[in-house]
Design a protein around this motif. Structure first.
Motif, short mmCIF file in Angstrom:
data_model
loop_
_atom_site.label_atom_id
_atom_site.label_comp_id
_atom_site.label_asym_id
_atom_site.label_seq_id
_atom_site.Cartn_x
_atom_site.Cartn_y
_atom_site.Cartn_z
N GLY A 56 34.06 83.91 81.10
CA GLY A 56 32.67 84.35 81.11
C GLY A 56 31.77 83.45 80.27
N GLY A 57 30.61 83.18 80.78
CA GLY A 57 29.69 82.25 80.13
C GLY A 57 29.79 80.86 80.72
N GLY A 58 31.01 80.43 81.06
CA GLY A 58 31.21 79.18 81.78
C GLY A 58 31.12 77.91 80.95
N LEU A 59 31.00 78.03 79.63
CA LEU A 59 30.75 76.82 78.83
C LEU A 59 31.92 75.85 78.87
CD1 LEU A 59 29.01 78.40 75.69
CD2 LEU A 59 27.95 77.38 77.72
N GLU A 60 33.15 76.34 78.73
CA GLU A 60 34.28 75.42 78.71
C GLU A 60 34.57 74.87 80.10
OE1 GLU A 60 34.36 78.72 78.10
OE2 GLU A 60 36.43 79.44 78.04
N ILE A 61 34.40 75.69 81.15
CA ILE A 61 34.61 75.17 82.50
C ILE A 61 33.59 74.09 82.81
CG2 ILE A 61 34.54 75.70 84.96
CD1 ILE A 61 35.75 78.35 84.43
N LYS A 62 32.35 74.30 82.44
CA LYS A 62 31.32 73.29 82.67
C LYS A 62 31.70 71.97 82.00
CE LYS A 62 26.41 72.29 81.99
NZ LYS A 62 25.13 72.78 81.40
N ALA A 63 32.13 72.05 80.74
CA ALA A 63 32.48 70.83 80.00
C ALA A 63 33.67 70.13 80.65
CB ALA A 63 32.81 71.18 78.55
N MET A 64 34.69 70.88 81.05
CA MET A 64 35.86 70.26 81.66
C MET A 64 35.55 69.72 83.04
SD MET A 64 39.11 72.61 80.43
CE MET A 64 38.45 74.20 80.91
N ALA A 89 26.07 78.73 85.15
CA ALA A 89 26.32 77.55 84.33
C ALA A 89 27.06 76.46 85.08
CB ALA A 89 27.11 77.94 83.07
N VAL A 90 27.94 76.86 86.00
CA VAL A 90 28.80 75.87 86.68
C VAL A 90 28.41 75.67 88.14
CG1 VAL A 90 30.70 76.44 85.12
CG2 VAL A 90 30.54 77.59 87.35
N SER A 91 27.21 76.07 88.50
CA SER A 91 26.81 75.98 89.92
C SER A 91 26.98 74.59 90.52
CB SER A 91 25.37 76.47 90.08
OG SER A 91 24.47 75.71 89.30
N PRO A 92 26.77 73.48 89.78
CA PRO A 92 26.98 72.17 90.41
C PRO A 92 28.43 71.90 90.80
CG PRO A 92 25.61 71.97 88.44
CD PRO A 92 26.21 73.34 88.41
N PHE A 93 29.35 72.68 90.24
CA PHE A 93 30.78 72.45 90.49
C PHE A 93 31.42 73.63 91.22
CE2 PHE A 93 29.40 71.05 86.22
CZ PHE A 93 29.37 69.68 86.43
N ALA A 94 30.61 74.45 91.87
CA ALA A 94 31.09 75.71 92.45
C ALA A 94 32.22 75.51 93.45
CB ALA A 94 29.93 76.45 93.10
N ASP A 95 32.25 74.38 94.13
CA ASP A 95 33.28 74.16 95.15
C ASP A 95 34.66 73.94 94.55
OD1 ASP A 95 32.38 71.72 94.06
OD2 ASP A 95 33.05 70.60 95.82
N ARG A 96 34.72 73.76 93.23
CA ARG A 96 36.01 73.54 92.56
C ARG A 96 36.44 74.73 91.71
NH1 ARG A 96 36.05 69.08 88.79
NH2 ARG A 96 33.82 68.68 88.84
#
Length: 229
Positions: A56-64, A89-96
């Motif tokens: 939740g929050g997506g901060l670490e997924i966004k960074a990775m 937070a991670v919308s640019p990487f949603a396909d992954r």
């Protein structure tokens, strides 16, 4: 699984401010995320599928995701509001990225190439922590890496260490009375364990090669591996 505090992010204000407040409260959060990515990448070079517990929050997924364009992620979190925040937070990487609402025992069996559990375990009592760690280990490939980080004061003076962390996170004028009150509240609410107990818990869950890599006031971070066979 039960939490000592069953709904730490049920407060809408806490959810709304998470992305701004968390980097202020956790010393070197961006660098912590970079360290976590590097530790996972030692064994997960190229394409890899990572399990993120407490996504939740997506901060670490966004960074990775920014650092490792070939990685895929499954993020698990019991808070719908925090998962909504993560999706933004991670919308640019949603396909992954796939998100699962719930606890780790509701995630797919994997097996995953690595896992993270950041700023989560201090909400869980010892039995729930052990169950969570065991469920993570069951979903990892042989020899895979787990990285965890959360509150774990370095000695028995827990209120003082939590007050120091509270003072660090309060970016207004330094107010030790306020920091001490916040520290006491955190000690009352969180089932804190000392570092030696944290390391023993990781080993009890079946991990090996447990090593400390991050320490900042009341926060600690460890790397651990599953058995290679």
């Amino acid at each position: 699984m039960t939490r000592h505090d069953p709904s730490p992010f049920a407060n809408p204000d806490a959810v709304a401010s998470y992305a701004v407040e968390t980097p202020r409260k956790v010393p070197g959060l961006a660098d912590l995320h970079r360290m976590v990515t590097l530790l996972l990448a030692e064994k997960a070079m190229g394409e890899a599928h990572m399990l993120v517990v407490g996504a939740g929050g997506g901060l670490e997924i966004k960074a990775m995701a920014e650092a490792q364009p070939d990685w895929r992620f499954t993020g698990v979190d019991p808070s719908p509001a925090m998962l909504d925040l993560a999706r933004q937070a991670v919308s640019p990487f949603a396909d992954r990225i796939d998100f699962v609402m719930g606890t780790v025992d509701q995630a797919s069996a994997g097996p995953f190439d690595g896992a993270t559990c950041l700023l989560v375990l201090h909400f869980l009592d010892r039995s729930a922590r052990l169950q969570t760690l065991r469920e993570i280990r069951r979903r990892l490939k042989p020899g895979a890496t787990l990285v965890v980080a959360h509150h774990s004061p370095p000695d028995g003076d827990t209120e003082r260490w939590m007050a120091r962390s509270a003072a660090f996170g309060d970016r207004s004028a330094l107010d030790w009375a306020k920091a001490k009150a916040t520290g006491r509240m955190m000690v009352d609410r969180l089932p804190l364990l000392l570092p030696a107990d944290e390391e023993e818990l990781l080993r009890e869950a079946g991990f090996i090669d447990v090593a400390l890599f991050y320490a900042a006031f009341s926060f600690r971070g460890w790397i651990a591996n599953t058995s290679p066979s």
